[in-house]
Design a protein around this motif. Structure first.
Motif, PDB file in Angstrom:
ATOM      1  N   ASP A  91       0.817  -1.216   0.000  1.00 35.84           N
ATOM      2  CA  ASP A  91       0.000   0.000   0.000  1.00 35.84           C
ATOM      3  C   ASP A  91       0.851   1.266   0.000  1.00 35.84           C
ATOM      4  N   LYS A  92       2.062   1.165   0.531  1.00 36.55           N
ATOM      5  CA  LYS A  92       2.878   2.369   0.706  1.00 36.55           C
ATOM      6  C   LYS A  92       4.191   2.337  -0.075  1.00 36.55           C
ATOM      7  N   ASP A  93       4.747   1.145  -0.313  1.00 36.39           N
ATOM      8  CA  ASP A  93       6.046   1.041  -0.975  1.00 36.39           C
ATOM      9  C   ASP A  93       5.895   0.992  -2.496  1.00 36.39           C
ATOM     10  N   ILE A  94       6.987   1.322  -3.178  1.00 35.17           N
ATOM     11  CA  ILE A  94       7.058   1.192  -4.635  1.00 35.17           C
ATOM     12  C   ILE A  94       8.022   0.055  -4.950  1.00 35.17           C
ATOM     13  N   VAL A  95       7.593  -0.876  -5.812  1.00 40.81           N
ATOM     14  CA  VAL A  95       8.426  -2.017  -6.187  1.00 40.81           C
ATOM     15  C   VAL A  95       8.740  -1.925  -7.679  1.00 40.81           C
ATOM     16  N   ILE A  96      10.016  -1.924  -8.001  1.00 41.30           N
ATOM     17  CA  ILE A  96      10.455  -1.868  -9.397  1.00 41.30           C
ATOM     18  C   ILE A  96      11.191  -3.161  -9.703  1.00 41.30           C
ATOM     19  N   ASP A  97      10.543  -4.009 -10.472  1.00 40.01           N
ATOM     20  CA  ASP A  97      11.058  -5.334 -10.812  1.00 40.01           C
ATOM     21  C   ASP A  97      11.281  -5.374 -12.322  1.00 40.01           C
ATOM     22  N   MET A  98      12.503  -5.648 -12.730  1.00 37.07           N
ATOM     23  CA  MET A  98      12.847  -5.703 -14.152  1.00 37.07           C
ATOM     24  C   MET A  98      11.893  -6.626 -14.921  1.00 37.07           C
ATOM     25  N   ASP A  99      11.643  -7.808 -14.386  1.00 35.42           N
ATOM     26  CA  ASP A  99      10.787  -8.776 -15.075  1.00 35.42           C
ATOM     27  C   ASP A  99       9.347  -8.273 -15.195  1.00 35.42           C
ATOM     28  N   GLU A 100       8.827  -7.704 -14.108  1.00 32.05           N
ATOM     29  CA  GLU A 100       7.459  -7.195 -14.136  1.00 32.05           C
ATOM     30  C   GLU A 100       7.331  -6.000 -15.070  1.00 32.05           C
ATOM     31  N   LEU A 101       8.390  -5.212 -15.153  1.00 30.03           N
ATOM     32  CA  LEU A 101       8.393  -4.063 -16.062  1.00 30.03           C
ATOM     33  C   LEU A 101       8.256  -4.517 -17.504  1.00 30.03           C
ATOM     34  N   THR A 111       5.053  -5.422 -22.594  1.00 31.25           N
ATOM     35  CA  THR A 111       4.828  -6.314 -23.743  1.00 31.25           C
ATOM     36  C   THR A 111       3.551  -7.151 -23.653  1.00 31.25           C
ATOM     37  N   ASN A 112       2.957  -7.228 -22.446  1.00 25.89           N
ATOM     38  CA  ASN A 112       1.762  -8.057 -22.237  1.00 25.89           C
ATOM     39  C   ASN A 112       2.047  -9.534 -22.501  1.00 25.89           C
ATOM     40  N   LYS A 113       3.291  -9.935 -22.280  1.00 24.60           N
ATOM     41  CA  LYS A 113       3.663 -11.342 -22.415  1.00 24.60           C
ATOM     42  C   LYS A 113       3.798 -11.978 -21.022  1.00 24.60           C
ATOM     43  N   PRO A 114       3.749 -13.300 -20.931  1.00 24.82           N
ATOM     44  CA  PRO A 114       3.896 -13.968 -19.631  1.00 24.82           C
ATOM     45  C   PRO A 114       5.250 -13.653 -18.986  1.00 24.82           C
ATOM     46  N   THR A 155      10.535 -13.733 -25.919  1.00 26.32           N
ATOM     47  CA  THR A 155      10.405 -13.873 -27.368  1.00 26.32           C
ATOM     48  C   THR A 155       9.923 -12.561 -27.979  1.00 26.32           C
ATOM     49  N   LEU A 156      10.297 -12.356 -29.252  1.00 25.18           N
ATOM     50  CA  LEU A 156       9.825 -11.227 -30.062  1.00 25.18           C
ATOM     51  C   LEU A 156       9.960  -9.885 -29.330  1.00 25.18           C
ATOM     52  N   ASN A 157       8.831  -9.171 -29.129  1.00 19.59           N
ATOM     53  CA  ASN A 157       8.950  -7.821 -28.557  1.00 19.59           C
ATOM     54  C   ASN A 157       9.473  -7.828 -27.126  1.00 19.59           C
ATOM     55  N   ALA A 158       9.301  -8.926 -26.386  1.00 22.28           N
ATOM     56  CA  ALA A 158       9.824  -8.999 -25.022  1.00 22.28           C
ATOM     57  C   ALA A 158      11.350  -9.001 -25.025  1.00 22.28           C
ATOM     58  N   TYR A 159      11.935  -9.629 -26.034  1.00 25.35           N
ATOM     59  CA  TYR A 159      13.394  -9.621 -26.169  1.00 25.35           C
ATOM     60  C   TYR A 159      13.875  -8.190 -26.435  1.00 25.35           C
ATOM     61  N   ASP A 160      13.131  -7.488 -27.302  1.00 21.97           N
ATOM     62  CA  ASP A 160      13.502  -6.105 -27.625  1.00 21.97           C
ATOM     63  C   ASP A 160      13.343  -5.179 -26.427  1.00 21.97           C
ATOM     64  N   ALA A 161      12.416  -5.522 -25.526  1.00 22.16           N
ATOM     65  CA  ALA A 161      12.097  -4.642 -24.398  1.00 22.16           C
ATOM     66  C   ALA A 161      13.153  -4.673 -23.296  1.00 22.16           C
ATOM     67  N   GLU A 176      19.542 -22.869 -10.814  1.00 18.18           N
ATOM     68  CA  GLU A 176      19.491 -23.372 -12.187  1.00 18.18           C
ATOM     69  C   GLU A 176      18.361 -24.381 -12.356  1.00 18.18           C
ATOM     70  N   HIS A 177      18.131 -25.208 -11.333  1.00 16.48           N
ATOM     71  CA  HIS A 177      17.043 -26.191 -11.396  1.00 16.48           C
ATOM     72  C   HIS A 177      15.681 -25.480 -11.425  1.00 16.48           C
ATOM     73  N   THR A 178      15.516 -24.479 -10.586  1.00 12.05           N
ATOM     74  CA  THR A 178      14.258 -23.729 -10.550  1.00 12.05           C
ATOM     75  C   THR A 178      13.968 -23.080 -11.891  1.00 12.05           C
ATOM     76  N   VAL A 179      14.997 -22.500 -12.486  1.00 17.03           N
ATOM     77  CA  VAL A 179      14.853 -21.844 -13.789  1.00 17.03           C
ATOM     78  C   VAL A 179      14.460 -22.859 -14.856  1.00 17.03           C
ATOM     79  N   SER A 180      15.097 -24.025 -14.818  1.00 14.16           N
ATOM     80  CA  SER A 180      14.824 -25.081 -15.805  1.00 14.16           C
ATOM     81  C   SER A 180      13.395 -25.606 -15.691  1.00 14.16           C
ATOM     82  N   VAL A 181      12.943 -25.832 -14.447  1.00 15.64           N
ATOM     83  CA  VAL A 181      11.580 -26.333 -14.220  1.00 15.64           C
ATOM     84  C   VAL A 181      10.540 -25.327 -14.702  1.00 15.64           C
ATOM     85  N   ALA A 182      10.868 -24.055 -14.595  1.00 17.59           N
ATOM     86  CA  ALA A 182       9.953 -23.005 -15.038  1.00 17.59           C
ATOM     87  C   ALA A 182       9.936 -22.850 -16.557  1.00 17.59           C
TER      88      ALA A 182
END
Length: 296
Positions: free
Chosen positions: A167-177, A182-185, A190-196, A254-260
């Motif tokens: 409610d009070k803090d600002i969160v700036i997350d590269m991935d969420e940005l 791009t409106n991608k998951p 891929t595509l415009n997300a890579y460019d972003a 690395e395992h977490t990233v791979s599973v995702a």
């Protein structure tokens, strides 16, 4: 120039004739054909001599006498309209003729000519900054910035979710940005997300520059990055940020990233680890795990 503008710039004093100017000594409204009036010229010369004696680094002395610095200094003064930027942020209009390094030369020599690291200040603000630095008080206590770094899959976002006040803090997350742009998951590159990616990085670098200039009002900002460059580390260090490293074994990350379903080359993990180690040589870095509660 209108009487109103004269009053605005000089606090109601009469505009001096073209041959004279207002004494540059803080708070003095006398006019003089020189930079300082007769009352303050000797005092100022003595202060300059003392300052030069204290500044023993010959590299710095040479730099401040260089044409490069003099040209950049003139450009900054013109950009800021010879107005003290620190006073301006307090709603005060003050003449300034000193160009100040926000991140000092001794902290990051590479920023010596960076326009984003330079601002016009008055003598009073400049002296105050150097007094703070000598006493180890060059920090911002009004706003809190917490930078959270770590390997992909280490739990940076989870840590921030647990510890921030949404409610009070600002969160700036590269991935969420990138998701917002791009409106991608999440983590889709891929595509415009890579460019972003480059655009998002540029936005965050600009944000860091503006944070060092104290341009924003906020309670607390969380900045989530894999790591910081040396330049970014020094800039954020100058405003007393807290730096948090989320600890997790690399093979688990690395395992977490791979599973995702994400593909991140091994050399990227290595580069991030190297950058974090460099950060730790410059900064005081706190260490937590993804599900830990942070101490405030």
């Amino acid at each position: 120039m209108s009487d109103m503008l004269v009053s605005f710039l000089f606090g109601g004093e009469t505009m001096p004739s073209k041959s004279d100017s207002v004494c540059a000594y803080p708070g003095c409204s006398r006019t003089t054909s020189n930079r300082y009036c007769e009352l303050h010229i000797d005092t100022t010369k003595q202060k300059h001599k003392e300052y030069d004696r204290e500044r023993t680094d010959q590299q710095e002395v040479s730099f401040y006498n260089s044409k490069q610095w003099k040209d950049v200094r003139a450009t900054v003064l013109q950009r800021d309209f010879y107005l003290c930027q620190q006073c301006k942020r307090q709603g005060i209009t003050t003449f300034g003729n000193i160009v100040h390094h926000i991140v000092e030369l001794k902290d990051d020599w590479s920023l010596r000519l960076d326009m984003n690291n330079l601002e016009t200040v008055c003598s009073a603000c400049h002296n105050q900054e150097h007094t703070k630095t000598k006493k180890g008080l060059n920090t911002s206590t009004k706003n809190q910035v917490i930078v959270v770094v770590g390997l992909p899959g280490s739990g940076k976002s989870t840590f921030v979710d647990i510890n921030c006040d949404r409610d009070k803090d600002i969160v700036i997350d590269m991935d969420e940005l990138i998701v917002t742009m791009t409106n991608k998951p999440l983590h889709d590159r891929t595509l415009n997300a890579y460019d972003a990616v480059d655009m998002a990085n540029d936005m965050i670098r600009a944000l860091i520059d503006n944070l060092t200039l104290l341009k924003y009002k906020f309670r607390r900002i969380w900045l989530i990055r894999s790591s910081l460059s040396t330049s970014e580390s020094n800039k954020l260090k100058s405003i007393n940020c807290r730096f948090v490293h989320i600890l997790r074994q690399r093979n688990l990350c690395e395992h977490t990233v791979s599973v995702a379903g994400r593909t991140i080359p091994s050399n990227v993990f290595t580069q991030i680890e190297d950058n974090i180690n460099k950060m730790k040589q410059i900064l005081k870095v706190e260490e937590y795990k993804g599900y830990d509660k942070m101490k405030f």
